[in-house]
Each structure stands twice: as structure tokens, then as C-alpha cells.
Design an enzyme around this catalytic site. Structure first.
Site, PDB file in Angstrom:
ATOM      1  N   GLU A  12      36.252  45.726  33.423  1.00  0.00           N
ATOM      2  CA  GLU A  12      36.017  46.956  32.696  1.00  0.00           C
ATOM      3  C   GLU A  12      35.901  48.062  33.741  1.00  0.00           C
ATOM      4  O   GLU A  12      35.143  47.903  34.713  1.00  0.00           O
ATOM      5  CB  GLU A  12      34.712  46.888  31.895  1.00  0.00           C
ATOM      6  CG  GLU A  12      34.524  48.135  31.047  1.00  0.00           C
ATOM      7  CD  GLU A  12      33.135  48.265  30.419  1.00  0.00           C
ATOM      8  OE1 GLU A  12      32.239  47.489  30.797  1.00  0.00           O
ATOM      9  OE2 GLU A  12      32.966  49.147  29.561  1.00  0.00           O
ATOM     10  N   LYS A  71      26.107  44.528  38.581  1.00  0.00           N
ATOM     11  CA  LYS A  71      26.568  45.914  38.494  1.00  0.00           C
ATOM     12  C   LYS A  71      25.385  46.868  38.443  1.00  0.00           C
ATOM     13  O   LYS A  71      25.400  47.922  39.053  1.00  0.00           O
ATOM     14  CB  LYS A  71      27.396  46.099  37.216  1.00  0.00           C
ATOM     15  CG  LYS A  71      28.885  45.923  37.423  1.00  0.00           C
ATOM     16  CD  LYS A  71      29.629  46.246  36.130  1.00  0.00           C
ATOM     17  CE  LYS A  71      31.112  45.884  36.289  1.00  0.00           C
ATOM     18  NZ  LYS A  71      31.870  46.090  35.055  1.00  0.00           N
ATOM     19  N   ARG A 125      29.898  32.043  38.136  1.00  0.00           N
ATOM     20  CA  ARG A 125      30.088  33.248  38.921  1.00  0.00           C
ATOM     21  C   ARG A 125      29.498  33.040  40.304  1.00  0.00           C
ATOM     22  O   ARG A 125      28.665  32.157  40.508  1.00  0.00           O
ATOM     23  CB  ARG A 125      29.433  34.438  38.232  1.00  0.00           C
ATOM     24  CG  ARG A 125      27.910  34.332  38.218  1.00  0.00           C
ATOM     25  CD  ARG A 125      27.239  35.503  37.511  1.00  0.00           C
ATOM     26  NE  ARG A 125      27.952  36.722  37.704  1.00  0.00           N
ATOM     27  CZ  ARG A 125      28.171  37.618  36.728  1.00  0.00           C
ATOM     28  NH1 ARG A 125      27.715  37.367  35.523  1.00  0.00           N
ATOM     29  NH2 ARG A 125      28.832  38.720  36.963  1.00  0.00           N
TER      30      ARG A 125
END
Length: 755
Positions: A39, A275, A265
Site C-alpha cells: 500500500e 510502519k 514476516r
RNA sequence: UCCGGCGUCGUCUAAUGGCAGGACAGCGGAUUUUGAUUCCGCUUAUCGGGGUUCGAAUCCCUGCGCCGGAACCA
């Protein structure tokens, strides 16, 4: 397409195994298409690099394609700046999406049409509940939710309201479009999730065309489908979203059905990766920006001076699995050093200068030849390095009263200056405060180029520069951003307080004159210090260098007090008393008493309806162990909902084992054949000749053949590795076509090996 | 607590019922005009308890632990 040739060959992993199997099975016509779907609301970091290497790597290995897709369905957080940075970073890492650049925002029309279709099919509805009401209706993780009062609106009404949503007739939050699934689902994601919400916001690509935007769970899977993605690879937190992914693809009846696979991850020690935290560091000015060299962002790593080769190698080495994992940053550092070792020419630089006067130097400066590469790196090239009567060395390389193992400069001691001469320290000059300000040394003219003087074999070597010739530069010494291994893992401690205040030290350093022509982006090794890169802040002759990574320092390690060994799992004592086991269900209890079986068996049976029906038709408890241990395994691993035989066949099989016709191992083979629909146990035994043999002569012959062919394994057994016998047993049984009685093989083998 | 996932050297990861292997880290040694590199060697692991099997890290049961899921974020 795309991965460059020098990408390290990836060891296989469970995802590649799956792709390989799918290709072999002709699934998707043997096509492979993956995608990297960020994104555009933040910068990419090394965790994304893992995903990028995986997705682009798989595409390259299987002759497929990997798309780059911006998952831009939230107009309020996304920005073209991020799109640009993402493209730059992926490209820099060495991957090429070719024609395959996509945007979810390009699919808004198609997504809208499918939403209307869903409504028409009665699979979605407009819900006017407020956000709080909706969350209340959703229930909790342990209690089912309740249907929305708007759930049964007519198709016409839903269509009308959805169109009015699109036209902008409602305020934000007034209503949403929801998938009509199951408010009682144990998976919260399936409790009628919203798929479209109203946002009167300007989108960076579609402008003001839309005021409703699709949500991730709806848009992502359909985007995959539109792009004919085969393997939709994402991280573990999307695991419970997979059920919804499949539902949407099926409910919209799109022709292409991609499958989602999740992997763990990447987490790295001594840094943060989320983030949110990265954004907080940047916005809170804890770092200089998204490309601060201490950050794990791709931009930061690039600015730090790390090459994409090192990052790709790192990603290949960490592997891909589903375990929650935190990779030791030392592995990254290892990959960086390994990569730069063969890439960065060696030069001399002094970070903390101490003046050295060569008292017997009575001539013009000397020009010494200095090779750029050490003996074990097969690269050519050298430069001239000036030597004069006034030099600078690093303060760390002098000690007034050194320990014995200090092989550097000290009063009365000699040391070799790299590429230069051997010098001996005669005098130490101090200022009023007692700080050393200068060393007065003599050089040995016989040692030009660093030749060892006669009788002096063990001699330390240190780096230096000529004071009058050295350039004055700025050096930024970067280190790990945090001082603790897992920032944020201590309760009650703010993760930002765990930032290492010394992660950046800026010094004025002196470097050899050959660096005057160094260009931005050029990398060097400052001998004995580390790898450095010319930073983009360099202005003309005012050089700025970043330390990429320090060299390993064996001496510093010697000095450090040994860390107490962290060992022993703090787990043991709990094992003392067996914890109370789950009580048997009523069903299991009934089974236990009817068939006289163990608790464990009753539990396994009660868990699996297929097993139960087999037991009922068998009507005998004798088949229970086989049922629980073997049949269960088969139906689980093959995800069977039914089998082409009933319990009587299992009884027949059991009798064949009982009378010695079949060994347990053969019974398993027969079971597999029964599941494949090859007939009754007896038919299979006859057809395949699976009858067990106890013919010692034949077995012995087989054993001998196996031992002869596996002399090395025999040697290891005789050397003490008892476990080898397992493999030899297996091999021997296989040698008899699987028919040998295992127990007998074991006995004979042991006897044979002993004798 | 409900659903799902995951438990293998200090860390990451292999072994798909048959010799628990590799990498990083650590330790020791050799080579070295970088206390680097290179080379050699060593230590260290199947979460606990039961079961099935000639044989279990792997299959079954069970206990424990960790992670994810209740955004109109992705």
C-alpha cells in the site's frame, strides 16, 4: 521476470515446494504469477525485501511473472511520493516488473460492478448500523454475533441504496456494504464483513470520481483474480483472512481463482520494523528521515552504503517458513561484510588522530606504493601514499602501559605502519593535563614497504596518514539503532527509550590524499576500521563518509568480559506432575464403555465422524488402534471426506495381520490401495503379491546386498552410530519388495552386523 | 475464553516414518604487512507426558508455551 542472474539460488522452502507441485500437477495450466502488493502509505523496509525476493524470485525460478501492484484502496493515507519510493526501491533491489505495474485503483469500476452482482445474488447488503452498533452486533471471539436488522433488505432496496452511496447521497459512516456470510462464524472475519465504505475524500489517482472505496478483504483477492495471479503470497497475520478471500472469489463468481499462502514476516534484532514505529521515528525526528542510515528501510540501507547484493543474499539465507522469527542482525551484518570484502578497495584513514613525529626523518616526503587489495582478493590496482616526518595514527593504537597482548604502539615498542616503515616509540609528549599529545618515534630505513626487520617476526601493523597530506573529512559512524535486542519487549518501558544514543557519532577524520577524487556512492574499506561510502551530502571537496559496517574486531572481543552464558530453558519444573487432562466428552465416554478402548482412542474416534462410521460398520474394537493411528493419518493427510470401503473391510485387513499374512507395514500399503479403490484387502494382497515373508534365506540375501551397497553406513554403525540401523532396516525391507517381516529383518541385521 | 497458526542448537533454517544437517553467533587453532579476510576443528537442539511402529522431530491423543484474529486499516 526478472531476478538478475546473480541472485543467490534460493534453497527450497514450503512455498516453492507448493508452487513446484502445482506446476507439476498442471494447476493453472502450469502458469506461475505472483505479485508484490504494497500500500503506498509508507516506505519499504527489509521485511518487504524478504517478500519482494520471494515473489520475484519464485516468478523467475518458475518462468512466471511477478506484478507490482499498489494496493491503494484508502484515499486518506496514500500518496504518490510513496508510489515513487516503492518503485525505486524494488528496482534498486534488482527486480523488474516489466509491463506489470498495476493499481487497485484502476479496478474501481470492475470492483463496483461485482459488488452490484453480489447484491443481485443476495450475497451482500447495505447496513445502516453505526460503527459502534456494528461492533456490538459482531459479538466477541468467544460468543457469536447477531444479525443486523438490515440483513434481510430486498435486492432492490440494497441496489438502490448502494447506488445512492456511490452518488454521494450519504454521509461518511452512515452506511456500508456488507458481505452476507455468517454472523455466528467462529472466524470473526466471516461475520458479515464490510466491503465498501463511504469516504468523501480525494484519491491521489482517481481524484473525486469516487466517494465509496472497497476494503482490503474485498479488493485484494479480486485484484489477484483480475491479474490472473496464481499464488498470492502474504504474511501470517492474513491467515484468518484467507477464508474470506476464498469466499469473495467464489461468491463473485470470477473465472480466475488464485490461492493465498502465508509465511512469517521478518523481524530483526536491534531494530523495529512496524510502519507505525518507523513513522514515529521519522516524524519525531529521532532519525534524519526515511533514508536515515540506521533505519531498516530500503532507502536507509541504500544510504547506509549496503549493496542490494547483500540484501538478496541475506533474504536467501534467512529462509521462508511459518515460525514466528527474529533474525539476528549479525547475519545481515555478515552478509554486508562478505559482499563488500571483495568490492571495496582498501585505503588508510585515521578517525581519532594522534600526532607522531619521526625524529630521524630528514628528507622530502616518500611516495609509497600501496595495493588496493589484500593478497587473497584477486584484483589489481594500487596508489601512491605519501610518508613524511609528521604522521597521524589512531589514538586507540597507542597505550602508555599496555598489556602483553597489545601488539600496537607503546613506549619502547615497535610497530609496522601499513605499507610504510617500522617505527619505534621513544618519547611520549603530554600536555599540562597529562593527556598524550604527541609521540616521538624513529623509523627504520631498512623496512620500507613494511618489510620486517631481521629477527622481528611478530610485529603489529597499524594504519596512519601523513599529516601534511591527509584530507580533512566528515565521517558518520553508524551503529545499531537500539541498544536492546528486542525493542519494546519489556513491559512498562517505552521502546523509544531503548534507542541507542550512540547509534550515530560524527567525527572529523583524516584520510589519505587519494580520496580527493572519490565520488558520491563510492565505497572503501578503511583498513582495520570498516567499510565506508561517500555520502550524498558531500559538497565538492568537502567529503562526507558513512560507515557502512565496522570490521570484526577480534581484539575488542578479547577485552570484553565474557557474557554469562544464557542457557537452560526455564521450563523444566512444570513437567513434574502431569497436568489434568481434558475430560472425555459424553460421546467419547460412550465409545469407551461400548468398545472397551482407551481414553486416547475414544477421543480420537469422537473427533472424526468418518472414523466413527467405520468403527460402527466394523462392529469390533479390534480395529481401533489401526483406525486411530493409520486410517486417521490417511484421511487427514489426503483430506478425505469418505472412503470407498466400510468397516468390514478393515476387519478383513485386521485378520490378515493377525494370521501373519501381512505385517503392519504391509497393512498400511494395503490401506492406501483400499483408499485408492483397488478392492478388498484380500484382492489387493493377491493382485499385488503383498504376502509377508519370513523366509530367512531370502531376507539374509537381501540384507547382504544392502550391506554391500552401503559400506559407509556400516562403517558409521560400527563406529558407534546406532541409529544407522534404522536406515539399513528400511533399505533391507525395501530390497524384499516390502515383504520381509520387519522384526525378523531387525534381528538378522543386528546379528549380521555384530558378527 | 472461541477460531486459526506455530513450537528443532543462543538465532534462523533443513530432514515429508529410516544416519537430526547447514548458516550466523560462540569457542579453539593455522595462515596473514588489516587483531580483517581465508582455512581447519569444536561445543550446542527435536517443548513435556502417553500411544502406534522393527524404527517417530515426523503419525495419533494430551498438557504447556508463543503468535494472529473482535478497524468503515492493509
Amino acid at each position: 521476470m526478472s531476478a538478475p542472474i546473480e541472485t543467490p539460488p534460493a534453497a527450497s522452502d514450503f512455498i516453492r515446494d507448493k508452487v513446484r507441485a502445482d506446476v507439476a500437477a498442471g494447476k493453472y495450466g502450469g502458469r506461475v504469477a505472483t505479485r508484490f502488493p504494497p500500500e503506498p502509505n509508507g516506505y519499504l523496509h527489509i521485511g518487504h525485501a524478504k517478500s519482494i525476493c520471494l515473489n520475484f524470485g519464485i516468478a523467475a525460478e518458475f518462468g512466471g511473472v511477478c506484478h507490482l501492484r499498489m494496493d491503494d484502496t484508502n484515499p486518506t493515507t496514500e500518496d504518490p511520493e510513496y508510489v515513487a519510493s516503492i518503485q525505486r526501491d524494488v528496482k534498486w533491489l534488482g527486480f523488474d516488473w516489466g509491463e506489470n505495474m498495476f493499481f487497485a485503483s484502476d479496478y474501481y469500476d470492475a470492483l463496483y460492478e461485482l459488488a452490484e452482482k453480489l447484491i443481485t445474488l443476495g450475497r451482500a447488503y447495505v447496513c445502516d448500523l453505526t460503527e459502534e452498533q456494528m461492533s456490538e452486533y459482531r459479538g466477541t471471539i468467544s460468543e457469536p454475533g447477531r444479525d443486523s436488522p438490515f440483513r434481510e433488505r430486498s435486492v432492490e432496496e440494497n441496489l438502490d441504496r448502494f447506488r445512492r452511496m456511490r452518488k454521494g447521497e450519504f454521509k461518511e459512516g452512515e452506511c456500508v456494504l456488507r458481505a452476507k456470510i455468517d454472523m455466528a462464524s467462529p472466524n470473526m472475519k466471516m461475520r458479515d464483513p464490510p466491503i465498501y465504505r463511504i469516504k468523501h475524500a480525494h484519491h491521489y489517482r482517481t481524484g473525486d470520481t469516487w466517494c465509496i472505496y472497497p476494503l482490503y478483504d474485498y479488493a485484494h483477492c479480486l485484484s489477484d483474480s483480475f491479474e490472473r495471479i496464481t499464488h498470492s503470497i502474504c504474511t501470517m497475520e492474513f491467515e484468518s483472512a484467507r477464508e474470506l478471500y476464498d469466499w469473495v472469489v467464489e461468491a463473485t463468481e470470477v473465472p480466475w481463482v488464485p490461492k493465498q499462502t502465508e509465511f512469517a514476516r521478518l523481524n530483526l534484532s536491534y531494530t523495529v520494523m512496524s510502519k507505525r514505529k518507523l513513522l514515529e521515528l521519522v516524524e519525531g525526528k529521532h532519525v534524519s528521515g526515511w533514508d536515515d542510515p540506521r533505519l531498516p528501510t530500503i532507502a536507509g540501507l541504500r544510504r547506509r552504503g549496503i549493496r542490494p547484493e547483500a540484501i538478496r543474499e541475506f533474504c536467501a539465507r534467512i529462509g521462508v517458513a511459518k515460525n514466528l522469527s527474529t533474525v539476528d542482525v549479525a547475519l545481515l551484518e555478515h552478509c554486508i561484510r562478505e559482499d563488500l570484502n571483495a568490492e571495496a578497495p582498501r585505503v588508510l584513514a585515521v578517525l581519532d588522530p594522534l600526532k607522531v613525529t619521526i625524529t630521524n626523518w630528514d628528507r622530502e616526503p616518500d611516495e609509497l606504493d600501496a595495493a588496493y587489495w589484500p593478497h587473497d582478493i584477486p584484483r589489481e590496482g594500487s596508489r601512491k601514499v605519501p610518508f613524511s616526518g609528521e604522521l597521524l595514527i589512531d589514538r586507540e593504537d597507542f597505550m602508555e602501559s599496555p598489556p602483553k597482548d597489545f601488539h600496537r604502539l607503546a613506549p619502547g615498542r615497535a610497530v609496522r605502519l601499513r605499507h610504510g616503515y617500522v617505527i619505534t616509540c621513544n618519547e611520549v609528549i603530554k600536555d599540562a593535563a597529562g593527556a598524550v599529545t604527541e609521540l616521538r618515534c624513529t623509523y627504520d630505513p631498512e623496512t620500507r614497504g613494511g618489510a620486517a626487520p631481521a629477527g622481528q617476526k611478530k610485529l603489529g601493523t597499524i594504519h596512519w596518514v601523513s599529516a601534511a597530506h591527509a584530507l580533512d573529512v566528515e565521517v558518520r559512524l553508524y551503529d545499531r539503532l537500539f541498544s536492546v535486542e528486542q525493542p519494546g519487549s519489556t513491559e512498562g518501558v517505552d521502546w523509544k527509550s531503548e534507542l541507542d544514543p550512540q547509534s550515530l557519532t560524527v567525527v572529523r577524520a583524516r584520510v589519505e590524499p587519494s580520496l580527493a577524487s572519490a565520488k558520491v556512492g563510492e565505497r572503501f574499506q578503511f583498513e582495520r576500521l570498516g567499510f565506508f561510502i561517500v555520502d550524498e551530502d558531500t559538497r565538492g571537496r568537502a567529503l562526507v563518509l558513512n560507515r557502512v559496517i565496522a570490521l570484526k574486531d577480534g581484539y575488542a572481543k578479547l577485552q570484553k568480559p565474557k557474557e554469562p552464558e544464557k542457557r537452560a530453558r526455564p521450563q523444566a519444573p512444570a513437567a513434574e506432575k502431569p497436568a489434568a487432562e481434558k475430560a472425555l466428552s459424553r460421546e467419547a465416554l460412550a465409545l469407551k464403555s461400548t468398545y472397551g478402548i482407551t481414553d486416547d482412542e475414544a477421543r480420537a474416534l469422537a473427533n472424526e465422524p468418518l472414523l466413527l462410521s467405520l468403527l460402527e460398520s466394523a462392529g469390533r474394537s479390534e480395529v481401533v488402534p489401526f483406525l486411530v493411528n493409520e486410517v486417521l493419518r490417511e484421511i487427514r493427510s489426503k483430506e478425505l471426506a469418505s472412503v470407498p470401503f466400510d468397516g468390514t473391510a478393515l476387519v478383513e485387513l485386521q485378520l490378515l495381520v493377525n494370521d501373519g499374512t501381512l505385517s503392519n507395514k504391509l497393512a498400511k500399503d494395503v490401506l492406501a490401495a483400499m483408499i485408492a479403490g483397488e478392492g478388498s484387502p484380500r484382492e489387493i494382497v493377491d493382485k499385488r503379491g503383498l504376502k509377508q515373508t519370513t523366509d530367512e534365506g531370502a531376507i539374509l540375501a537381501a540384507i547382504e546386498r544392502v550391506l554391500a551397497a552401503n559400506a559407509d553406513a556400516v562403517a558409521r554403525y560400527r563406529a558407534g552410530n546406532q541409529n544407522v540401523i534404522g536406515a539399513l532396516t528400511g533399505l533391507s525391507i525395501k530390497e524384499t519388495g516390502g515383504r520381509a517381516n520387519p522384526k525378523l529383518v531387525g534381528e538378522l541385521l543386528r546379528k549380521k552386523l555384530a558378527g
